[in-house]
Enzyme design. Structure first.
Site, PDB file in Angstrom:
ATOM      1  N   ASP A  42       1.498  68.781  24.298  1.00  0.00           N
ATOM      2  CA  ASP A  42       2.681  69.656  23.517  1.00  0.00           C
ATOM      3  C   ASP A  42       2.488  69.004  22.069  1.00  0.00           C
ATOM      4  O   ASP A  42       2.325  67.791  21.766  1.00  0.00           O
ATOM      5  CB  ASP A  42       3.999  69.168  24.076  1.00  0.00           C
ATOM      6  CG  ASP A  42       5.135  69.953  23.473  1.00  0.00           C
ATOM      7  OD1 ASP A  42       5.759  70.670  24.052  1.00  0.00           O
ATOM      8  OD2 ASP A  42       5.512  69.621  22.263  1.00  0.00           O
ATOM      9  N   ILE A  43       2.575  69.823  21.109  1.00  0.00           N
ATOM     10  CA  ILE A  43       2.521  69.376  19.520  1.00  0.00           C
ATOM     11  C   ILE A  43       3.527  68.371  19.301  1.00  0.00           C
ATOM     12  O   ILE A  43       3.028  67.819  18.474  1.00  0.00           O
ATOM     13  CB  ILE A  43       2.486  70.590  18.789  1.00  0.00           C
ATOM     14  CG1 ILE A  43       1.483  70.477  17.551  1.00  0.00           C
ATOM     15  CG2 ILE A  43       3.841  71.345  18.466  1.00  0.00           C
ATOM     16  CD1 ILE A  43       1.247  72.059  16.786  1.00  0.00           C
ATOM     17  N   GLY A  81      17.456  75.666  25.642  1.00  0.00           N
ATOM     18  CA  GLY A  81      16.492  75.480  24.394  1.00  0.00           C
ATOM     19  C   GLY A  81      15.367  75.960  24.665  1.00  0.00           C
ATOM     20  O   GLY A  81      14.159  75.491  23.894  1.00  0.00           O
ATOM     21  N   GLN A  82      14.794  77.156  25.275  1.00  0.00           N
ATOM     22  CA  GLN A  82      13.589  77.704  25.510  1.00  0.00           C
ATOM     23  C   GLN A  82      13.246  78.359  23.926  1.00  0.00           C
ATOM     24  O   GLN A  82      14.073  79.132  23.452  1.00  0.00           O
ATOM     25  CB  GLN A  82      13.777  78.854  26.500  1.00  0.00           C
ATOM     26  CG  GLN A  82      12.173  79.554  26.503  1.00  0.00           C
ATOM     27  CD  GLN A  82      12.130  80.347  27.747  1.00  0.00           C
ATOM     28  OE1 GLN A  82      13.369  80.803  28.260  1.00  0.00           O
ATOM     29  NE2 GLN A  82      11.040  81.053  27.951  1.00  0.00           N
ATOM     30  N   ASN A 111      12.621  75.183  30.619  1.00  0.00           N
ATOM     31  CA  ASN A 111      13.766  75.519  29.887  1.00  0.00           C
ATOM     32  C   ASN A 111      13.915  77.076  30.099  1.00  0.00           C
ATOM     33  O   ASN A 111      12.597  77.629  29.519  1.00  0.00           O
ATOM     34  CB  ASN A 111      13.691  75.169  28.591  1.00  0.00           C
ATOM     35  CG  ASN A 111      13.688  73.476  28.564  1.00  0.00           C
ATOM     36  OD1 ASN A 111      14.353  72.732  29.158  1.00  0.00           O
ATOM     37  ND2 ASN A 111      13.109  72.887  27.609  1.00  0.00           N
ATOM     38  N   HIS A 161       6.876  71.895  31.272  1.00  0.00           N
ATOM     39  CA  HIS A 161       6.674  70.526  30.682  1.00  0.00           C
ATOM     40  C   HIS A 161       6.235  69.601  31.904  1.00  0.00           C
ATOM     41  O   HIS A 161       7.201  69.162  32.749  1.00  0.00           O
ATOM     42  CB  HIS A 161       7.994  69.888  29.823  1.00  0.00           C
ATOM     43  CG  HIS A 161       8.529  70.941  28.987  1.00  0.00           C
ATOM     44  ND1 HIS A 161       8.230  70.751  27.568  1.00  0.00           N
ATOM     45  CD2 HIS A 161       9.083  72.325  29.076  1.00  0.00           C
ATOM     46  CE1 HIS A 161       8.856  71.703  26.794  1.00  0.00           C
ATOM     47  NE2 HIS A 161       9.318  72.603  27.730  1.00  0.00           N
ATOM     48  N   HIS A 192       6.619  78.075  30.746  1.00  0.00           N
ATOM     49  CA  HIS A 192       5.700  76.955  30.836  1.00  0.00           C
ATOM     50  C   HIS A 192       6.410  75.834  31.585  1.00  0.00           C
ATOM     51  O   HIS A 192       7.852  75.597  31.246  1.00  0.00           O
ATOM     52  CB  HIS A 192       5.522  76.354  29.295  1.00  0.00           C
ATOM     53  CG  HIS A 192       6.587  76.427  28.124  1.00  0.00           C
ATOM     54  ND1 HIS A 192       7.270  77.580  27.896  1.00  0.00           N
ATOM     55  CD2 HIS A 192       7.258  75.432  27.858  1.00  0.00           C
ATOM     56  CE1 HIS A 192       8.016  77.498  27.110  1.00  0.00           C
ATOM     57  NE2 HIS A 192       8.501  76.107  27.026  1.00  0.00           N
TER      58      HIS A 192
HETATM   59  P1  5GP Z   1      10.591  75.220  25.129  1.00  0.00           P
HETATM   60  O1  5GP Z   1      11.447  74.455  24.333  1.00  0.00           O
HETATM   61  O2  5GP Z   1      10.344  76.323  24.950  1.00  0.00           O
HETATM   62  O3  5GP Z   1      10.946  74.683  26.570  1.00  0.00           O
HETATM   63  O4  5GP Z   1       9.135  74.296  24.739  1.00  0.00           O
HETATM   64  C1  5GP Z   1       8.406  74.785  23.773  1.00  0.00           C
HETATM   65  C2  5GP Z   1       7.397  73.720  23.604  1.00  0.00           C
HETATM   66  O5  5GP Z   1       6.168  74.071  22.938  1.00  0.00           O
HETATM   67  C3  5GP Z   1       7.894  72.838  22.668  1.00  0.00           C
HETATM   68  O6  5GP Z   1       8.035  71.353  23.444  1.00  0.00           O
HETATM   69  C4  5GP Z   1       7.238  72.606  21.495  1.00  0.00           C
HETATM   70  O7  5GP Z   1       7.023  71.258  20.828  1.00  0.00           O
HETATM   71  C5  5GP Z   1       5.853  73.093  22.041  1.00  0.00           C
HETATM   72  N1  5GP Z   1       5.048  73.842  20.975  1.00  0.00           N
HETATM   73  C6  5GP Z   1       5.509  74.736  20.048  1.00  0.00           C
HETATM   74  N2  5GP Z   1       4.451  75.196  19.244  1.00  0.00           N
HETATM   75  C7  5GP Z   1       3.404  74.621  19.902  1.00  0.00           C
HETATM   76  C8  5GP Z   1       1.991  74.687  19.329  1.00  0.00           C
HETATM   77  O8  5GP Z   1       1.567  75.704  18.352  1.00  0.00           O
HETATM   78  N3  5GP Z   1       1.274  74.157  19.990  1.00  0.00           N
HETATM   79  C9  5GP Z   1       1.504  73.478  20.975  1.00  0.00           C
HETATM   80  N4  5GP Z   1       0.648  72.585  21.885  1.00  0.00           N
HETATM   81  N5  5GP Z   1       2.850  73.077  21.458  1.00  0.00           N
HETATM   82  C10 5GP Z   1       3.745  73.711  20.721  1.00  0.00           C
END
Ligand code: 5GP
Ligand code: ZN
Length: 113
Positions: free
Chosen positions: A29-30, A92-93, A86, A101, A99
């Site tokens: 994750d970034i 918070g998706q 999520n 985590h 995906h």
């Molecule tokens: P969500 O909030 O949808 O469950 O998770 C999305 C995740 O993707 C977040 O934890 C966010 O930090 C990660 N993310 C967003 N953009 C990027 C990216 O460009 N590269 C990577 N490696 N992770 C990302």
């Protein structure tokens, strides 16, 4: 534009890949929220859990198996780790490609925020 995680799959967007097989890709994750924070995605695009049906069953199972392998690789198996999906706005998706985590390397509180 398109889907960010499909772009990562197609190597159009760089990512630190830690595991890959025929069905799943895992990358860091970034914005990590734990010492290990890896995202595991199916190679076939599906936006969210609420879009799943029987046809996705194998793909989702493969993602969980990949997550288990990532946890092993990252040395998380002994102490434990958390898998999070999520789904939708209230959770918070932010990226609409399913995906998981994989979070570990510290104590994780319950319930989550
Ligand atoms: P969500 O909030 O949808 O469950 O998770 C999305 C995740 O993707 C977040 O934890 C966010 O930090 C990660 N993310 C967003 N953009 C990027 C990216 O460009 N590269 C990577 N490696 N992770 C990302
Ligand atoms: Zn996608």
């Amino acid at each position: 534009m398109g889907c960010l995680f499909c772009n990562i799959l197609e190597k159009k967007v760089p990512a630190t890949v830690v595991y890959e097989d025929e069905h799943a890709l895992a990358f860091r994750d970034i914005r990590p929220v734990a010492p290990t924070h890896v995202l595991v995605i199916p190679k076939k695009h599906v936006a969210a859990v609420h879009d799943l049906d029987d046809a996705h069953a194998e793909a989702v199972g493969r993602v969980l198996v990949a997550a288990r392998r990532v946890a092993d690789q990252e040395g998380l198996t002994k102490d434990g780790y958390r898998l999070v999906i999520n789904d939708g706005d209230a959770a918070g998706q932010t990226v609409h490609h399913i995906h998981v985590h994989v979070l570990g390397g510290r104590s994780l509180t319950w319930p989550p925020g």
